[in-house]
Design an enzyme around this catalytic site. Structure first.
Site, short mmCIF file in Angstrom:
data_model
loop_
_atom_site.label_atom_id
_atom_site.label_comp_id
_atom_site.label_asym_id
_atom_site.label_seq_id
_atom_site.Cartn_x
_atom_site.Cartn_y
_atom_site.Cartn_z
N LYS A 22 20.75 73.02 36.26
CA LYS A 22 20.61 74.46 36.51
C LYS A 22 19.45 75.04 35.70
CE LYS A 22 24.41 76.41 37.20
NZ LYS A 22 25.80 76.78 36.90
N ARG A 91 26.49 80.42 31.56
CA ARG A 91 26.84 79.46 32.60
C ARG A 91 26.53 78.04 32.16
NH1 ARG A 91 24.24 81.17 38.18
NH2 ARG A 91 26.06 80.08 39.01
N GLY A 100 31.82 73.58 39.93
CA GLY A 100 33.09 74.20 39.61
C GLY A 100 33.88 73.54 38.52
N MET A 102 33.02 73.06 35.27
CA MET A 102 32.87 73.64 33.93
C MET A 102 32.84 75.17 34.04
SD MET A 102 30.41 70.86 32.10
CE MET A 102 29.18 70.92 33.40
N ARG A 335 19.05 73.64 43.62
CA ARG A 335 19.20 72.22 43.29
C ARG A 335 19.06 71.45 44.58
NH1 ARG A 335 25.50 73.10 41.67
NH2 ARG A 335 26.25 73.69 43.72
N HIS A 451 34.37 76.20 47.20
CA HIS A 451 34.67 75.10 46.27
C HIS A 451 35.19 73.89 47.02
CE1 HIS A 451 37.53 72.83 43.72
NE2 HIS A 451 36.58 72.95 42.81
N SER A 775 27.61 29.38 42.77
CA SER A 775 28.07 30.66 43.30
C SER A 775 29.00 31.26 42.25
CB SER A 775 28.81 30.49 44.63
OG SER A 775 29.24 31.74 45.12
N CYS A 843 30.10 35.37 45.14
CA CYS A 843 31.02 35.48 46.28
C CYS A 843 32.30 36.22 45.92
CB CYS A 843 31.36 34.10 46.83
SG CYS A 843 32.09 32.98 45.62
N TYR A 863 21.46 35.53 46.68
CA TYR A 863 22.23 36.20 47.73
C TYR A 863 23.54 36.74 47.17
CZ TYR A 863 25.19 32.01 47.98
OH TYR A 863 26.06 30.98 47.68
#
Length: 886
Positions: A22, A91, A100, A102, A335, A451, A775, A843, A863
């Site tokens: 903010k 704020r 919402g 804090m 934002r 909210h 693996s 895996c 992989y």
């Protein structure tokens, strides 16, 4: 101590870690010349210092004094000034958006004297007393920890006395009476008077915002969103502008694109004669942002210009909070906006087409978790449905469940395994537990910026807001709409895309995205979302280094995985092939009295195994198939020892005991282990039961040989499980090579092992001498590293560990980089020190987890392997990992 306070003109958007999102964006808008009320930001450093010591840093007071003086000079008025007071908001503003979660306190600076000056200066006594009652109410709840119902009940009583249901019908005298009631409530409930000194108000509000970083709901939200707990929050002190000065004033939230669908346009909510939190709190239903053009043409034109400026500057969807004060537009926040999964993909590709970003940046803006959301089913359009009402689709998805009216009820039901829809007039931050537990959220008030909507979109929860037709009576536990009444426990279904609410459970169908991956919906078939997913997944495939395989044990799973883009099978669990009707054959193997009986049992199993491998290798023709030899403890194939013992004992009493059950019980008792997951399993089985692994290898080799004779291209790989010593691997490898030579001397079938024990990772340099590939079995590696039994601990104490912050997320869900990850890195480094070209994969379940995939890319695996439905997610995240590595 570094500088702790920054004027808005001193910061910029790149200082989010210091000034919070903010504060950094208020600074950015100030520097862009946009109309931002003057103010300053207290850094997150100050918050962290306060939270670590419990005291505000000594230097902070002097820095605040200096910036308050500068602010008073800019504004031409002072805090506490009786005739024309300076008022400010206090704020929160963390580096990562936590909507919402804090605290905020508005109108700081009002007291019993200055409220009269504000009334005179504004020419609007009602406004002044409304601002004062808001301050006392927010201060009492936020700073003094009072129950918000104390204030809400007083407001409801005042409206009832007035004979109205609308806050705006309360006049100045009514609000003045409320201020007196609120101040008395502060005295009664908090044991102190409401402070009249503005600077005391400010200091206490700042500490309350700092403290709110560790409020229960903030901790829960951080855990849900995996936000680090040590960031702290900045605090923004901003001169007040007022949207509650009359019908020529108001407050609103705007998006430069639809946060639900991603389309350009005019999206947002506006509320006349309202202040601050009224829009997102959903306490009154808003009007669409487009209506502002009729209400205040000049402000609307200014807002559209500023929205275009901000989107061009940030090159993304912007979420904007603004206030109109008597026809003057002020920007209170911007934002990069939260968006649904569908909007994320559409916006990313739209910005490519508009020339704003390139494909690489677009790929960086979507996530595997969002793609997973898009693969969820949706309601069947052709099904019979009982429509109750239609409202605002705030967060897409199809959700059905029992109606609950409180967050506590939602949590309790979820713990019982029940699916619920949380129904509220409007949600507030204290409802977060219930929102997490519910399948979806339905509110009778609020819009796309309420909210409920913002938090639901962030969590990927289905949400429908602003269902004005619904009379939600929490006390009675009922919803009434028209002539229909629903009670708690009844089933409803909500469609977060269309905003429709249905009675009962509605059938679901596969999403278009799944149809695309299945190959039944072409990317150019006209579905914009599918086209966006296609473009970005193809680009991810082009840039990723990690291969993506699947965990599959059947031909059907293999075929589906191949359609989803799998490049082979990374794990075929052969023990799954011995369950069901074949269990009796395994029992005969276990009960074998000698070599002849054992060989007969193995001979019975071999053709069944060969047929399994024929189907599997055929389905994955031309692609590697890593087949793990049988791994689990034998007790998984046998009856429960306790149940079998009871059965035999009862039979003995009756004189009807069977020879089979007697032998089976003896075998079960002989093989019983206190901790079977650390007992006779994996490579140990192959060494203890002669011929077991040979039978499987022979079945693999003969299946491959048969397919090659048919002109196919089978590519099996044989993997030995649970190796902890290189000697084990040497012994089994010798046997495997002998069998392969007997069946097909010319076959080249790689032989590797799983690294799933800490010892194996530590001596990986030795094990690599006898392995063609590794693996990493991170499920067992996590169990053996932590000393956890996965089957037991997740239900036993993981929830408590998550609550206490020991885990940010279950180590079985996302890899523990510091512990298990360190062992993986050790295994990689030591294995390749012996064999530089050693092929490496993973895996375990982590192979489909987005965060874990980035780690596997980082440590240099070749992989990942995951379940079929997670393959698209893995493909996308592997591409993102490659881009972030550049």
């Amino acid at each position: 101590m570094p500088k702790l306070v920054y004027d808005f003109a001193e910061g910029n958007k790149d200082l989010k870690q210091l000034l919070g999102g903010k504060g950094a964006n208020l600074a950015e808008m100030t520097n862009l010349g946009l109309p931002v009320p003057p103010g300053f930001t207290i850094t997150a450093d100050a918050c962290r210092a306060y939270l670590s010591t419990g005291d505000v840093p000594a230097e902070l007071a002097d820095e605040i004094d200096h910036h308050v003086a500068l602010l008073e000079q800019k504004m031409g008025k002072k805090l506490g000034q009786a005739d024309d007071p300076l008022l400010v908001s206090v704020r929160s503003g963390a580096a990562v958006s936590m909507p919402g979660m804090m605290e905020t306190v508005l109108n700081v600076g009002l007291n019993d004297d200055s409220v009269n000056g504000l009334a005179h200066q504004s020419g609007n006594p009602r406004f002044a007393w409304d601002a004062y009652r808001r301050l006392v109410q927010m201060f009492g709840k936020t700073v003094l920890g009072m129950d918000g119902d104390v204030f809400e009940d007083a407001i409801e009583a005042a409206k009832q006395s007035k004979g109205t249901r609308n806050d705006l019908d309360l006049d100045a005298d009514d609000l003045k009476g409320l201020v007196d009631t609120f101040k008395q409530a502060v005295h009664d409930h908090a044991g102190r008077e409401f402070p009249q000194d503005p600077r005391t108000q400010m200091d206490l509000a700042i500490e309350a915002v700092f403290d709110s970083w560790n409020a229960d709901r903030a901790i829960l939200y951080r855990r849900q969103e995996r936000i680090p707990a040590d960031l702290g929050t900045a605090v923004n002190i901003c001169s007040m502008v007022f949207g509650n000065l009359g019908m020529d004033s108001g407050t609103g939230v705007a998006f430069t694109r639809d946060p639900a669908g991603g389309q350009p346009g005019v999206y947002g909510d506006y509320l006349q004669n309202a202040q601050g939190e009224d829009v997102v709190a959903g306490i009154r239903n808003t009007v669409p942002l487009a209506d502002l053009e009729q209400l205040d043409k000049a402000s609307y034109v200014d807002l559209m210009r500023i929205m275009a400026t901000l989107e061009g500057h940030y090159r993304d969807l912007c979420d904007i909070e603004f206030t109109v004060e008597r026809g003057k537009l002020w920007m209170l926040q911007t934002r990069v906006g939260k968006r649904t999964a569908a909007a994320a993909f559409r916006i990313a590709t739209s910005l490519i087409d508009e020339g704003v970003i390139d494909t690489g940046e677009a790929l960086g803006r979507v996530k595997g978790a969002q793609l997973a959301q898009l693969m969820f089913p949706r309601f069947d359009a052709d099904a019979d449905k009982d429509l109750i009402t239609k409202a605002i689709g705030a967060s897409p998805g199809a959700a059905s469940g029992q109606v609950v009216f409180t967050s506590a009820a939602a949590v309790e039901a979820a713990e019982r395994g029940e699916k619920v829809i949380l129904v509220r007039r409007e949600t507030n931050p204290d409802d977060l537990h219930g929102m997490i537990a519910a399948q979806g959220i339905l509110t009778s008030r609020g819009g796309k910026t309420s909210h409920a909507a913002v938090v639901a979109r962030g969590m990927g929860k289905t949400c429908v807001c602003g269902a004005e037709d619904l009379d939600v009576n929490v006390a009675k536990g009922t919803i009434t709409v028209g002539g229909t009444m629903l009670e708690a426990g009844e089933l409803i279904s909500i469609d977060g895309t269309t905003g429709e609410v249905f009675r009962g459970e509605v059938p679901v169908v596969p999403s278009p995205v799944v149809q695309y991956f299945e190959g039944t919906l072409a990317p150019d078939a006209g579905d914009e979302l599918v086209a966006s997913v296609h473009r970005l997944i193809r680009y991810a495939d082009d840039v990723r280094r990690l291969g993506v395989r699947t965990n599959a044990d059947t031909a059907d799973d293999a075929a589906r995985a191949r359609r989803f883009g799998a490049e082979g099978i990374g794990l075929c669990r052969t023990e799954h092939m011995f369950l069901g009707e074949r269990r009796e054959s395994v029992e005969r193997l276990i009960l074998a009295a000698g070599d002849a009986d054992r060989d007969a049992a193995l001979a019975e199993l071999e053709p069944l195994q060969r047929d399994d491998f024929l189907e599997l290798l055929d389905a994955m023709d031309g692609l590697p198939v890593t087949i793990r030899l049988i791994d689990p403890p034998l007790h998984e194939f046998l009856p429960s020892m306790e149940e079998l013992a009871v059965k035999v004992a009862v039979a003995r009493e009756r004189g009807s005991a069977s020879d089979h059950d007697e032998k089976l019980l003896a075998a079960v008792e002989r093989l019983h282990e206190q901790n079977p997951m650390l007992g006779l399993r994996g490579v140990r089985l192959g060494l203890v039961i002669p011929g077991l692994f040979a039978m499987q290898v022979r079945a693999i080799a003969t299946a491959a040989l048969e397919l090659r004779r048919r002109g196919r291209d089978p590519r099996p790989e044989i993997m030995i499980p649970l190796v902890g010593a290189v000697q084990e691997l040497h012994l089994v490898r010798d046997e495997v090579e002998r069998v392969l030579a007997e069946v097909d001397a010319g076959a080249e079938i790689p032989i590797g092992t799983m690294i799933e024990l800490p010892r194996a990772a530590v001596i990986a340099d030795q094990i690599a001498e006898a392995a063609d590939f590794f693996s990493f079995g991170t499920n067992d590696l996590t169990q053996t590293t932590w000393g956890f039994s996965r089957d037991d601990v997740e239900g036993a104490f993981f929830s408590r560990y998550l609550e206490k912050g020991i885990f940010a997320v279950s180590p079985f869900e996302s890899i523990d980089r510091e512990g298990v990850g360190a062992l993986v890195r050790t295994g990689v480094d030591r294995g390749r020190a012996t064999k530089p070209g050693l092929k490496l994969g993973v895996c375990g379940e982590h192979g489909g987890d987005p965060d874990s995939i980035h780690f596997f890319h980082e440590v240099g695996l070749d992989y990942v392997s995951c379940s079929p439905f997670r393959i698209p997610v893995a493909r996308l995240e592997a591409g993102r990992a490659a881009l972030l590595d550049e």
